[in-house]
Motif scaffolding. Structure first.
Motif, PDB file in Angstrom:
ATOM      1  N   ASP A 154      79.177  56.693  66.568  1.00  0.00           N
ATOM      2  CA  ASP A 154      78.184  56.833  67.647  1.00  0.00           C
ATOM      3  C   ASP A 154      78.798  57.532  68.861  1.00  0.00           C
ATOM      4  OD1 ASP A 154      76.267  55.614  66.127  1.00  0.00           O
ATOM      5  OD2 ASP A 154      76.464  53.650  67.095  1.00  0.00           O
ATOM      6  N   MET A 155      80.024  57.157  69.204  1.00  0.00           N
ATOM      7  CA  MET A 155      80.653  57.724  70.399  1.00  0.00           C
ATOM      8  C   MET A 155      81.038  59.184  70.177  1.00  0.00           C
ATOM      9  SD  MET A 155      82.961  54.634  72.048  1.00  0.00           S
ATOM     10  CE  MET A 155      83.933  54.289  70.590  1.00  0.00           C
ATOM     11  N   PHE A 156      81.683  59.474  69.054  1.00  0.00           N
ATOM     12  CA  PHE A 156      82.199  60.828  68.852  1.00  0.00           C
ATOM     13  C   PHE A 156      81.131  61.828  68.432  1.00  0.00           C
ATOM     14  CE2 PHE A 156      86.252  58.488  68.567  1.00  0.00           C
ATOM     15  CZ  PHE A 156      86.990  59.239  69.470  1.00  0.00           C
ATOM     16  N   ALA A 157      79.985  61.339  67.986  1.00  0.00           N
ATOM     17  CA  ALA A 157      78.899  62.252  67.607  1.00  0.00           C
ATOM     18  C   ALA A 157      78.447  63.115  68.784  1.00  0.00           C
ATOM     19  CB  ALA A 157      77.722  61.462  67.046  1.00  0.00           C
ATOM     20  N   SER A 158      78.618  62.610  69.989  1.00  0.00           N
ATOM     21  CA  SER A 158      78.173  63.338  71.180  1.00  0.00           C
ATOM     22  C   SER A 158      79.252  64.220  71.787  1.00  0.00           C
ATOM     23  CB  SER A 158      77.712  62.328  72.243  1.00  0.00           C
ATOM     24  OG  SER A 158      78.816  61.510  72.656  1.00  0.00           O
ATOM     25  N   LEU A 159      80.422  64.286  71.127  1.00  0.00           N
ATOM     26  CA  LEU A 159      81.547  65.009  71.699  1.00  0.00           C
ATOM     27  C   LEU A 159      81.727  66.346  70.978  1.00  0.00           C
ATOM     28  CD1 LEU A 159      83.674  64.620  73.901  1.00  0.00           C
ATOM     29  CD2 LEU A 159      85.180  63.607  72.186  1.00  0.00           C
ATOM     30  N   PRO A 160      81.447  67.464  71.648  1.00  0.00           N
ATOM     31  CA  PRO A 160      81.577  68.779  71.001  1.00  0.00           C
ATOM     32  C   PRO A 160      83.010  69.029  70.531  1.00  0.00           C
ATOM     33  CG  PRO A 160      80.396  68.958  73.094  1.00  0.00           C
ATOM     34  CD  PRO A 160      80.971  67.570  73.042  1.00  0.00           C
TER      35      PRO A 160
END
Length: 366
Positions: A262-268
Motif C-alpha cells: 500500500d505504501m510503496f504503490a504510491s512511490l514513483p
C-alpha cells in the motif's frame, strides 16, 4: 536504534524447549529432531520429511537420491543463492544456468526449454523469496521429458499454490532453517517428498550410509558410503517451538507485506514484488525494485536501516564461469534483478510505525 532486516522469533517457551534438551543429555539427532520432522511433514502435506544440517546438504541429498552424478545436467536459475548450483556440483553433476522471468523472478520457461538436452536429469527451480512456482507447468515438463523436479524451497515454508502448501508438489523439496528465515534452527534444512524409497535412502546417507539398526546396535549395517548431515536436537528444539506459532507468524508477515504494498504503490520509480498466478507468498523476503539500488542501500544503512540485495546473479562469479558449469543463453532479467532488487526489513513484532519509517526513509533517499 537499528531497524534490522530480520529478528529471530524467540519466546520463553522456545528457550524452555532448548533447556529441556540440554537437561536430557541427548544432544545429537534424536526424539526432538524426529518430532520436528513429523510436524513439518504434516504441515506441508508430504508423507516424509528429513531434517538436515542445512538446505545445501539437503539439496545434495535430494539430487543424489534421484541419481544425479557425473555426466548429468541439472538446470538451475541464474538469480539464486550459490548453494542451488553448488549442490549440483557436489554430486558430480553439471549445473546448467539459465535466466529468470522478468516479473516473478522465477526460472524462465523459455530458457529451461532451450537448455534441455539428452543429459538433463533434473530441474532445480527456486521458489524465490517465498514465491511459489508454477507446478502444473513443471510437472507437465517432468512427464514429457522424464526428468525430476528438485525444488529449492529455501524461503518457502508456508507458501502455497492452488491452495496446497509448497513442499507437496515437487519430487523433492528442500527448505532452509537458516537464521535469515522466519522459521529457523540456527543452521539446518528440511527435505520433503512423497517417495518412501528416496526418503529411506536420504535418511541412510545422512547417517553415514547406515541401515535401520534401531532394534540393536549389533544389527546396524552400512549399506552405502554416506556422510553426517544430521540436525541436532538442540537446534530442532528451536524450530519445533517456532513451528507451533507458524500460522500466527505467517499472518503477521502477510499483513506487513500488504502494508508495504500500500505504501510503496504510491512511490514513483519503485517496482512491487509480483506473486505467481494462483500462488500465496510466504513473504520470507519483501523486496522492491528500483534504480540506483546500491546508492540507495548505502543511504539506508547510514540511516541505521538494514536493507540488502535480493540475491546473486551466478554468471558474474568465477565459480560458475568454470568448465564445471554450463551457462545457457543470456541473462538480461537476472542482470536486472541483481542490479535493482532491494530486500526490506520484516520481522515478528515490527510495528506499523517502524514500517512507515522504512518507507519515509527510502522515499527521502530516492
Amino acid at each position: 536504534m537499528i531497524i534490522p532486516l530480520i529478528k529471530p522469533y524467540m519466546t520463553e517457551a522456545i528457550k524452555a524447549r532448548v533447556a529441556a534438551v540440554l537437561d536430557s543429555g541427548y544432544l545429537t539427532e534424536g526424539p526432538t529432531a524426529h518430532e520436528l520432522e513429523r510436524i513439518f511433514a504434516a504441515y506441508v502435506g508430504a508423507p516424509y520429511a528429513i531434517a538436515t544440517s542445512s538446505c545445501t546438504t539437503g539439496l545434495e541429498l535430494a539430487l543424489r537420491a534421484v541419481g544425479v552424478g557425473p555426466g548429468d545436467e541439472v538446470i538451475v536459475p541464474d538469480y539464486t543463492y550459490p548453494a542451488t548450483a553448488s549442490a549440483v556440483a557436489m554430486t558430480g553433476g553439471t549445473p546448467v544456468i539459465v535466466d529468470i522471468e522478468e516479473d516473478t523472478q522465477l526460472i524462465s520457461r523459455s530458457a529451461v526449454e532451450a537448455a534441455l538436452s539428452p543429459r538433463t536429469r533434473a530441474i532445480c527451480p527456486v521458489s524465490l523469496f517465498g514465491n511459489p512456482l508454477d507446478y502444473h507447468w513443471l510437472n507437465k515438463l517432468k512427464k514429457n521429458r522424464e526428468i525430476y523436479i528438485i525444488e529449492d524451497a529455501a524461503c518457502s515454508i508456508g507458501a502455497a499454490w492452488n491452495d496446497a502448501k509448497v513442499g507437496s508438489f515437487a519430487d523433492i523439496s528442500v527448505f532452509s532453517l537458516h537464521p535469515r528465515k522466519f522459521i529457523t534452527t540456527g543452521e539446518g534444512g528440511m527435505i520433503t517428498t512423497s517417495n518412501g524409497l528416496w526418503a529411506e535412502w536420504m535418511n541412510s546417507f545422512k547417517h553415514f550410509g547406515m541401515s535401520d539398526g534401531s532394534a540393536a546396535r549389533k544389527s546396524i549395517r552400512f549399506e552405502r558410503m554416506g556422510s553426517n548431515y544430521k540436525l541436532s536436537d538442540i537446534q530442532a528444539a528451536v524450530g519445533l517451538g517456532q513451528m507451533q506459532d507458524i500460522d500466527m507468524l505467517l499472518t503477521e508477515r502477510r499483513a506487513q507485506a500488504a502494508l508495504y504494498n500500500d505504501m510503496f504503490a504510491s512511490l514513483p520509480g519503485v517496482g512491487l514484488p509480483t506473486v505467481s498466478e494462483r500462488g500465496e507468498h510466504s513473504w520470507q523476503t519483501y523486496s522492491i525494485r528500483l534504480d540506483r539500488r546500491d546508492e540507495i542501500m548505502q543511504k539506508m544503512h547510514a540511516k541505521s536501516i538494514e536493507v540488502q540485495i535480493g540475491t546473486y546473479a551466478l554468471h558474474h562469479h568465477p565459480a560458475y564461469q568454470s568448465p564445471a558449469c554450463r551457462l545457457c543463453g543470456t541473462f538480461p532479467h537476472s542482470e536486472a534483478a541483481f542490479a535493482r532488487t532491494l530486500a526490506l526489513p520484516m520481522y515478528h513484532g515490527m510495528t506499523q510505525e517502524t514500517q512507515e519509517k522504512v518507507f519515509l526513509s527510502l522515499k527521502e533517499c530516492l
